[in-house]
Every structure is written in C-alpha cells, then in structure tokens.
Design a protein around this motif. Structure first.
Motif, PDB file in Angstrom:
ATOM      1  N   ASN A   1       1.005  -1.087  -0.200  1.00  0.00           N
ATOM      2  CA  ASN A   1      -0.089   0.019  -0.061  1.00  0.00           C
ATOM      3  C   ASN A   1       0.929   1.266   0.030  1.00  0.00           C
ATOM      4  O   ASN A   1       0.438   2.122  -0.804  1.00  0.00           O
ATOM      5  N   TYR A   2       1.828   1.398   0.976  1.00  0.00           N
ATOM      6  CA  TYR A   2       2.761   2.601   1.110  1.00  0.00           C
ATOM      7  C   TYR A   2       3.569   2.552  -0.267  1.00  0.00           C
ATOM      8  O   TYR A   2       3.858   3.902  -0.447  1.00  0.00           O
ATOM      9  N   THR A   3       4.123   1.587  -1.156  1.00  0.00           N
ATOM     10  CA  THR A   3       4.769   1.840  -2.278  1.00  0.00           C
ATOM     11  C   THR A   3       3.767   2.448  -3.370  1.00  0.00           C
ATOM     12  O   THR A   3       4.175   3.421  -4.197  1.00  0.00           O
ATOM     13  N   ARG A   4       2.500   1.713  -3.554  1.00  0.00           N
ATOM     14  CA  ARG A   4       1.619   2.564  -4.384  1.00  0.00           C
ATOM     15  C   ARG A   4       1.476   4.086  -4.187  1.00  0.00           C
ATOM     16  O   ARG A   4       1.478   4.916  -4.870  1.00  0.00           O
TER      17      ARG A   4
ATOM     18  N   ASN B   1      13.939  -6.407   3.287  1.00  0.00           N
ATOM     19  CA  ASN B   1      12.483  -5.909   2.698  1.00  0.00           C
ATOM     20  C   ASN B   1      12.344  -4.469   2.409  1.00  0.00           C
ATOM     21  O   ASN B   1      11.790  -3.798   1.623  1.00  0.00           O
ATOM     22  N   HIS B   2      13.537  -3.522   3.118  1.00  0.00           N
ATOM     23  CA  HIS B   2      13.668  -2.240   2.870  1.00  0.00           C
ATOM     24  C   HIS B   2      14.264  -2.090   1.436  1.00  0.00           C
ATOM     25  O   HIS B   2      13.720  -1.078   0.593  1.00  0.00           O
ATOM     26  N   TYR B   3      15.084  -2.831   1.006  1.00  0.00           N
ATOM     27  CA  TYR B   3      15.533  -2.931  -0.356  1.00  0.00           C
ATOM     28  C   TYR B   3      14.073  -3.154  -1.201  1.00  0.00           C
ATOM     29  O   TYR B   3      14.336  -2.251  -2.389  1.00  0.00           O
ATOM     30  N   PHE B   4      13.407  -4.010  -1.140  1.00  0.00           N
ATOM     31  CA  PHE B   4      12.523  -4.387  -1.939  1.00  0.00           C
ATOM     32  C   PHE B   4      11.454  -3.304  -1.718  1.00  0.00           C
ATOM     33  O   PHE B   4      10.883  -2.772  -2.753  1.00  0.00           O
ATOM     34  N   TYR B   5      11.104  -2.787  -0.730  1.00  0.00           N
ATOM     35  CA  TYR B   5      10.187  -1.455  -0.500  1.00  0.00           C
ATOM     36  C   TYR B   5      10.570  -0.104  -1.340  1.00  0.00           C
ATOM     37  O   TYR B   5       9.775   0.414  -2.268  1.00  0.00           O
ATOM     38  N   THR B   6      11.841   0.175  -1.308  1.00  0.00           N
ATOM     39  CA  THR B   6      12.717   1.159  -2.318  1.00  0.00           C
ATOM     40  C   THR B   6      12.444   0.723  -3.674  1.00  0.00           C
ATOM     41  O   THR B   6      11.887   1.975  -4.721  1.00  0.00           O
ATOM     42  N   MET B   7      12.907  -0.402  -4.041  1.00  0.00           N
ATOM     43  CA  MET B   7      12.696  -0.667  -5.693  1.00  0.00           C
ATOM     44  C   MET B   7      11.156  -0.650  -5.805  1.00  0.00           C
ATOM     45  O   MET B   7      11.014  -0.136  -7.108  1.00  0.00           O
TER      46      MET B   7
END
Length: 252
Positions: free
Chosen positions: A178-181, A230-236
C-alpha cells in the motif's frame, strides 16, 4: 489550565483501541476519527469514553489528520496511532510541558517494538515524531509520511512512546504494498523523475546498505537482515510502480 485532546486515526483497530485509549487517559478528551471500520473499533472507543467521528480517509492521511485537528475540543492536540502507547513517564512529561504555557511543537522519541521479536537498529531504530502542539494554526500535508505544519518553535521531550509495529507478516507486506503505491502516486503528482538504472537498480542497493550497515541493522541478527532486505524491496517497488505509471499508467 491548558487542556489536551488526544487524536487517534483508526480503521479496523479493535485489537489496539482499548490499550491505546488507556495510555492517553491523562488527556482531557480522546477523539477517534474512524474511517468507517467494519469491526468493533467504534464501539470499543465509545465504551472507553472517547468521542468518535466517522470520516472517510480516501487515501489522504494528511487530510484526515487536519480534519482531526479541526474537530479537537481543546487548545492542545496529541497525535497517537492506534498501535502506539504513551509511557507513564512521558504522560507526566506531556502534562508538565503543556502546563508551562509555552506554545511549542514537541517531538516525541518513538521506540519500535514487536510482540515477540527484538529489533532496535536499522529500519526500526528509534526516531523522533512531531505529535504534541497547539491546534491553532496547525495542519498536515502529504498522503504518505505526511508533514505536520505549525507556526510554533520545535522542542523535544525526553521520555518515550512505544510503537508496536506489526502483528504478522501479512499485515507487514500489505502495508508495504500500500505504501509503495501511495508513494509512487505522490511522486508522479510531484513530477519526480525516475530512471531505471539509478532509481530501480542502484537506489534500492544504497537503501539496503544504509539501514543494514550504517544504521546497524546487522546488530539485530536474523530479523535485522530480513527487515533490511525488505527495505531494499520497498525502495525498489515504489520506483518500479512510479516507472510504470509514467510508462503505461501502471499497467503491465
């Protein structure tokens, strides 16, 4: 004597509502802005003596916070999330700060906690958040990670507030999605550029190095590694979503 309204934004928070309200029982009013919960959030809050207003957030966290400020009865407001708890020493310090009569925006040290795991570095290192200030002239901007705007000088309180981050991995990953969107949509509205190599390949790697090595995520062992990856994937993912919003409006 100055009075405080505690402000809680909530949606389907029945598991947290009672303990959260209990931790702000030292305030003069508890106002819950409920985003039309489908569980027992509203009933629990009212049974605990809180005033509840149902108001749709519609993806605008800053707008919902501004609405809460505008509906507070008292001159001071204290924001607290449903999964946060004010410690007893902090409650006393908040009262003392307000009773001084100095109009300031107070930042509170937040310690992140799991119910069954321990992590105090990296992504979950303690941080200061702006939560206590006079309502007059204050408002909030931004959809994701909003900014509180006040005309008052900043100050910091010494004692801590506890933040119980996530109950399970489904909740964690749903929030990440949700936050990445929302972040991608915000960046697009701001016309933020997005380059595949810089933002999708390199920026996530730097985000991982920063939280895992520079911010000490490695000190938290296995959970520190998991959260840093997971922070890596959040940023990506937020830049992937932004990239494809520009490319084909988010469609694959």
């Amino acid at each position: 004597m100055a009075k405080i309204t505690a402000l809680i934004l909530a949606k389907n928070e029945e598991r947290n509502m009672e303990d959260c309200i209990r931790s702000v029982s030292f305030t003069d009013e508890v106002l819950v802005i409920d985003d039309f919960s489908t569980d027992h959030t509203k009933q629990i809050a009212e049974n605990m003596g809180a005033r509840v207003i149902q108001h749709a957030m519609a993806g605008d966290w800053g707008g919902q916070q501004t609405f809460a400020i505008q509906n507070a009865t008292h001159e001071w407001v204290l924001f607290i999330d449903a999964d946060e708890r004010i410690s007893e020493p902090l409650a006393k310090e908040i009262r003392e700060a307000v009773e001084k009569g100095e109009e300031k925006a107070y930042w509170i040290l937040r310690q992140n906690k799991f119910h069954h795991n321990h992590a105090t570095h990296g992504v979950l290192r303690p941080d200061f958040v702006d939560r206590l200030f006079p309502a007059k002239g204050s408002y909030v901007t931004g959809y994701v990670h909003p900014t509180i705007v006040t005309p008052y000088p900043n100050a910091k309180l010494k004692n801590v507030m506890y933040h119980y981050t996530y109950d399970n991995w489904d909740q964690y990953l749903n929030k990440l999605n949700n936050y990445t969107r929302l972040a991608a949509e915000k960046y697009k509205d701001q016309h933020k550029s997005c380059h595949f190599v810089k933002d999708i390949m390199l920026r996530p790697l730097w985000a991982f190095i920063k939280v895992y090595i520079l911010n000490g995520g490695f000190l938290d062992g296995k959970i520190g590694w998991i959260l840093s990856v997971n922070h890596y994937f959040y940023t990506m993912n937020k830049y992937v979503k932004l990239y494809y919003l520009y490319k084909d409006n988010g469609h694959l």
